[in-house]
Design an enzyme around this catalytic site. Sequence first.
Site, short mmCIF file in Angstrom:
data_model
loop_
_atom_site.label_atom_id
_atom_site.label_comp_id
_atom_site.label_asym_id
_atom_site.label_seq_id
_atom_site.Cartn_x
_atom_site.Cartn_y
_atom_site.Cartn_z
N ASN A 90 -6.71 -16.21 -17.41
CA ASN A 90 -5.94 -16.85 -16.34
C ASN A 90 -6.82 -17.24 -15.16
OD1 ASN A 90 -3.88 -14.29 -17.29
ND2 ASN A 90 -3.11 -16.37 -17.47
N HIS A 126 -3.23 -18.35 -23.25
CA HIS A 126 -3.38 -19.55 -22.44
C HIS A 126 -4.72 -20.24 -22.68
CE1 HIS A 126 0.33 -19.02 -20.30
NE2 HIS A 126 -0.03 -17.83 -19.85
#
Length: 266
Positions: free
Chosen positions: A40, A69
């Site tokens: 992140n 992600h």
Amino acid sequence: MKILFLGDVVGNIGVDKVSQYLPILKRDYKPQLTIVNGENATSFGRGINKKVYKEIMNAGADVITLGNHAWNNEEIFDFIDDTEKLVRPLNFPGKNVPGRGYTIVNINGKKLAVINLQGRIFMDPIDDPFAEVDELVNKLNHEVDYIFVDFHAETTSEKRAMAMYLDGRISALVGTHTHVQTNDNQVLPKGTAFITDAGMCGPFDSVLGMKYENIIHRFLTQRPTRFEVETSGNGIISGCVIDLRDDGTARSIKKILINPNNPYQG
């Protein structure tokens, strides 16, 4: 063999805190390998880009792991194939997946494999992490001296089950993704170091790195709210230090937690 691991880096505050504290932690703990989860690390809290990758590496990381992600920033496709130091989840589905799910590092004549896995419970559909890692560990046990796994998963049960499944076959399994450090660091019965979640490196005055006002509004109204990374206030550093024996088993795993309530003592 000592491994220093730092949990999910979130936003600019996370990168800044890693740049500030990682050199100090390496000086004091003297690890042979430093691993950081950069899942992140961009300014908007999703994925990683080349600039942030270089910042974390320049701060002292040897390997950067990712998670769910990994593909949120398209820039990653421009450089992930060119570095062996950036590792995405092994069990992403499909053929010809960009990047690599593990890397092998040579350290003073010893070989250590770093594997990145992603869980399936309450997360996007993905290939079976148990089956994928089982095949790879069987292969690597004939090639390396140590195996480290970053298991990026939502539930404590899935992470615990994976650790028990691999106990004695790998040196360490550290959980990531929830951004909250757990209090169960331990060496399992057959010699594998384990902690359910290492925690995050990012904004302390937040909800898991995001602005708390938006999160509270969503809970109060049950209406969609944009999650925004907190950009001001205090920071937190979370991770662990793992001490491994020459035979590949773990001697100990100790938590690292630095925040306004737990200032670094050095």
